[in-house]
Design a protein around this motif. Structure first.
Motif, short mmCIF file in Angstrom:
data_model
loop_
_atom_site.label_atom_id
_atom_site.label_comp_id
_atom_site.label_asym_id
_atom_site.label_seq_id
_atom_site.Cartn_x
_atom_site.Cartn_y
_atom_site.Cartn_z
N ARG A 51 0.82 -1.20 0.00
CA ARG A 51 0.00 0.00 0.00
C ARG A 51 0.86 1.26 0.00
NH1 ARG A 51 -4.62 1.71 -1.95
NH2 ARG A 51 -2.88 2.64 -3.07
N VAL A 52 1.56 1.50 -1.09
CA VAL A 52 2.04 2.85 -1.35
C VAL A 52 0.86 3.63 -1.91
CG1 VAL A 52 4.44 2.18 -1.73
CG2 VAL A 52 2.86 2.28 -3.67
N SER A 53 0.88 4.95 -1.78
CA SER A 53 -0.22 5.73 -2.34
C SER A 53 -0.24 5.56 -3.85
CB SER A 53 -0.08 7.20 -1.97
OG SER A 53 0.85 7.85 -2.79
N ASP A 54 -1.40 5.83 -4.45
CA ASP A 54 -1.57 5.60 -5.88
C ASP A 54 -0.55 6.37 -6.71
OD1 ASP A 54 -3.75 4.24 -4.93
OD2 ASP A 54 -5.24 5.62 -5.71
N ALA A 55 -0.19 7.58 -6.27
CA ALA A 55 0.74 8.42 -7.03
C ALA A 55 2.19 8.19 -6.67
CB ALA A 55 0.39 9.89 -6.82
N SER A 56 2.48 7.40 -5.63
CA SER A 56 3.86 7.25 -5.16
C SER A 56 4.81 6.67 -6.20
CB SER A 56 3.89 6.42 -3.88
OG SER A 56 3.39 7.17 -2.79
N PRO A 57 4.40 5.71 -7.04
CA PRO A 57 5.34 5.23 -8.06
C PRO A 57 5.84 6.34 -9.00
CG PRO A 57 3.59 3.64 -7.78
CD PRO A 57 3.20 4.85 -6.98
N VAL A 58 4.98 7.30 -9.36
CA VAL A 58 5.41 8.40 -10.22
C VAL A 58 6.34 9.33 -9.44
CG1 VAL A 58 4.64 10.43 -11.50
CG2 VAL A 58 3.43 8.26 -11.75
N ILE A 59 5.98 9.64 -8.19
CA ILE A 59 6.86 10.48 -7.37
C ILE A 59 8.24 9.84 -7.26
CG2 ILE A 59 7.26 11.37 -5.04
CD1 ILE A 59 4.22 11.59 -4.73
N GLY A 60 8.26 8.55 -6.94
CA GLY A 60 9.53 7.86 -6.77
C GLY A 60 10.35 7.82 -8.04
N ALA A 61 9.71 7.57 -9.17
CA ALA A 61 10.43 7.50 -10.44
C ALA A 61 11.03 8.85 -10.81
CB ALA A 61 9.49 7.02 -11.55
N ALA A 62 10.27 9.94 -10.66
CA ALA A 62 10.78 11.27 -11.00
C ALA A 62 11.89 11.69 -10.03
CB ALA A 62 9.64 12.29 -10.98
N TYR A 63 11.72 11.38 -8.76
CA TYR A 63 12.72 11.71 -7.74
C TYR A 63 14.06 11.05 -8.07
CZ TYR A 63 14.39 12.47 -2.89
OH TYR A 63 15.08 12.86 -1.76
N TRP A 64 13.99 9.76 -8.46
CA TRP A 64 15.20 9.02 -8.83
C TRP A 64 15.82 9.58 -10.12
CZ3 TRP A 64 14.47 5.83 -13.36
CH2 TRP A 64 15.64 5.22 -13.80
N TRP A 65 15.01 9.78 -11.13
CA TRP A 65 15.50 10.18 -12.45
C TRP A 65 16.24 11.51 -12.39
CZ3 TRP A 65 15.16 7.58 -17.16
CH2 TRP A 65 15.41 8.32 -18.31
N HIS A 66 15.66 12.45 -11.64
CA HIS A 66 16.22 13.80 -11.59
C HIS A 66 17.09 14.05 -10.36
CE1 HIS A 66 14.02 15.00 -15.12
NE2 HIS A 66 12.85 14.73 -14.56
N ASN A 67 17.25 13.04 -9.52
CA ASN A 67 18.09 13.17 -8.33
C ASN A 67 17.65 14.36 -7.47
OD1 ASN A 67 20.19 12.38 -6.60
ND2 ASN A 67 21.66 13.76 -7.57
#
Length: 610
Positions: free
Chosen positions: A181-197
């Protein structure tokens, strides 16, 4: 290896356990023509959270979402070939077992893909310990009830995690990250956070990624699904509506598009529809950031390309949402068909007869409802248009309290002595007791969570809670009437009675037992009219009519979207997992309200109907 310094392209390829399972393979296989950097998917809802919790406790089956494996398996060769990252919340209540299942799939195919998983969402022990110590009353955020007043026994609790565990997994080389149960939007937040450091302090960037996640979390809802302008999409290929792609640059700027060659569209209206789905008001909370939405708008750039504007970021709250599942209660339902004239009298006769036969057993029922669903057309020209569904639904704490002798027999035995044309539905499977799970929504401190990333190597990394947070008021900002009121509704000229939805779009959805509904229009003068018309009093006293249950109604305007938004507190009969309403997801509330007749200015109607 650090990713390229360009906008990341993320596609939301699932918004439900039953979304189209061909999406992952479709998107991944077309990489050379339409590259995707990260595939994300939402496999969890408040409905399957409770069902999978029950599976986890009884141990009969693995409590993850198996439909994710059906989607993933045919896509794996393309994911491996093009090095596409994947992050999903399909772990439900058994994320470790899903990790094992995905790992086996990868190994069987001989692919070089690292699979990681996220833990920390399962929080029942921490919650019960905190309750015993009196640290919090754990108030239900929908009803205001305190947990020790809840009459049900908790068996499972899941907290909504943010996206930084996903970011860390990608940073350390994971290709596929499975979560519970990560929030519905958390995968996008996590991906952008990683990609852009990014850093935790990049609040505006995180907030934009958060809203981008909301726009893509329900897959085709941003490209034409569940949209009140759907009739326009028949010529755009509504049999193959596409999937949203969010492009997020280093500064957090977001552009939304869709996969090439697909049907539907990405437009200001389609994105407004998805944005207004399941929000609570102008403050949008996530474990990583709070998005401030007062000034949100969308800008059309070109065909199927729309930019997100006006989102600002603020510190996240110190708490996160927790869904608690209780031991099951039981439910049974029976259906009759009523046709033609005197529907109300026929329903009243049947209800009286059933209640009479049920009388010895009613004290054990926790709920009994008789519902007439549908209406008979005037001067019907076929029998279906003259037929309604008479639904009897009951709930009880024990299965034996809804045994056939106590429920289905009293429902069906009046067959020879009731109204003319009385015909029961012959499929009686729903008339036998089935489990339904009570659900309770509360908040707990993020500092109480044990958010971890687990890698294939056996390494585990802790994800710390945010060090800087902000506490927000209990209720969202609300305004019962618009702050910019024209002289009077009559100033808009001559009008005629017509359904509100003739010129007004709307979208609604559920969060626990709360229901939200947002309305918007196409033109500025129509918005002035809408702002004036849709007051809180008008919503309570006229639009909702018999559906208004006396609860709190919060109202807020989004001028950049020409939208008026309402949050209907505790409107949905306890939520999707155990409701007796046929609108168990709150999605039809908007369609009911659009069907209500209001006085619409003739000059608006002259521009064409939705």
């Amino acid at each position: 290896m650090a990713p390229e310094k360009r906008a990341i392209r993320i596609s939301g390829c699932s918004g439900s356990t039953t979304d189209r399972r061909t999406a992952m393979a479709l998107l991944a296989s077309n990489y050379e023509n339409d590259p995707i950097d990260v595939l994300v998917g939402d496999w969890m809802s408040e409905g399957n959270m409770t069902v999978r919790a029950g599976s986890k406790i009884n141990g009969q089956v693995a409590a993850y979402e198996p439909t994710f494996l059906e989607a993933l398996e045919p896509a794996l060769p393309h994911i491996s070939k093009y090095r596409i990252k994947v992050a999903v919340n399909a772990g439900a209540a058994d994320t470790k077992k899903l990790h094992e299942a995905v790992t086996r799939l990868v190994e069987v195919r001989g692919l070089d893909l690292d699979v990681a998983w996220i833990s920390g969402d399962e929080v029942l022990p921490q919650l019960l310990d905190a309750q015993k110590r009196g640290e919090s009353p754990f108030e239900n955020i929908c009803t205001g009830q305190k947990l020790d007043e809840w009459q049900f026994e908790p068996i499972y609790a899941q907290a909504y995690l943010g996206g930084l565990g996903i970011a860390k997994a990608f940073e350390k080389g994971a290709d596929i990250v499975v979560c519970g149960r990560v929030s519905d939007a958390s995968p996008v937040i996590g991906a952008a956070y990683w990609w852009h450091n990014w850093k935790r302090s990049d609040l505006d960037k995180l907030a934009n990624a958060f809203v981008a996640g909301h726009l893509s979390e329900c897959s085709s809802y941003s490209t034409g699904g569940n949209f009140t302008g759907f009739k326009d999409f028949e010529v755009l290929g509504w049999e193959k509506i596409g999937y949203p792609i969010v492009e997020i640059d280093e500064m957090g700027q977001v552009v939304v598009t869709k996969n090439t060659g697909s049907g539907g569209e990405v437009s200001v209206n389609s994105l407004t529809s998805q944005f207004l789905y399941e929000i609570q008001g102008p403050w949008y909370f996530n474990s990583d950031v709070t998005a401030l939405l007062e000034n949100i708008s969308f800008e059309h750039l070109s065909t199927d390309r729309v930019a997100l504007r006006g989102v600002a970021g603020a510190l996240p709250p110190p708490t996160t949402k927790v869904g608690i599942t209780a031991k099951p209660t039981y439910q049974a339902e029976m259906h009759w068909f009523i046709t033609g004239l005197d529907v109300k009298a026929k329903a009243r006769m049947m209800e009286t007869q059933i209640r009479h036969l049920m009388a010895p057993y009613l004290s054990a029922f926790t709920k009994l409802s008789f519902q007439v669903i549908g209406a008979v057309l005037e001067d019907p020209t076929n029998q279906n248009s003259a037929t309604v569904d008479f639904r009897v639904i009951a709930q009880a704490r024990k299965a034996e309290d809804l045994a056939p002798a106590k429920f289905v027999r009293p429902c069906i035995d009046p067959i020879m002595c009731t109204f003319p044309g009385a015909t029961p539905h012959l499929d009686l499977r729903q008339a036998f007791p089935k489990e339904v799970f009570e659900y309770y929504v509360t908040l707990m401190p993020q500092s109480s969570l044990s958010h971890k990333v687990h890698f294939a190597s056996g390494e585990t990394i802790d994800i710390s809670p945010p060090s800087a947070t902000r506490s927000y008021p209990k209720n969202q900002p609300t305004q019962d009437e618009t702050a910019s009121v024209p002289a009077a509704l009559s100033s808009f000229g001559a009008s005629t009675r017509a359904p509100l939805g003739t010129i007004v779009h709307a979208r609604s959805g559920d969060k626990g037992s709360d229901c939200n509904v947002g309305f918007w229009v196409r033109n500025a003068d129509e918005y002035s009219w809408l702002q004036t018309l849709l007051s809180t009093a008008f919503m309570k006293n006229y639009l909702l009519a018999d559906e208004y249950n006396g609860g709190r109604v919060e109202r807020f305007e989004f001028p950049g979207l020409r939208a008026v938004h309402f949050l209907l507190k505790d409107h949905l009969d306890r939520g999707v997992s155990c409701t007796t309403s046929v609108d168990f997801l709150g999605k039809n509330c908007a369609e009911f309200l659009r069907a209500r007749y209001v006085d619409i200015p003739l000059r608006f109607l002259s521009r064409g109907r939705i």
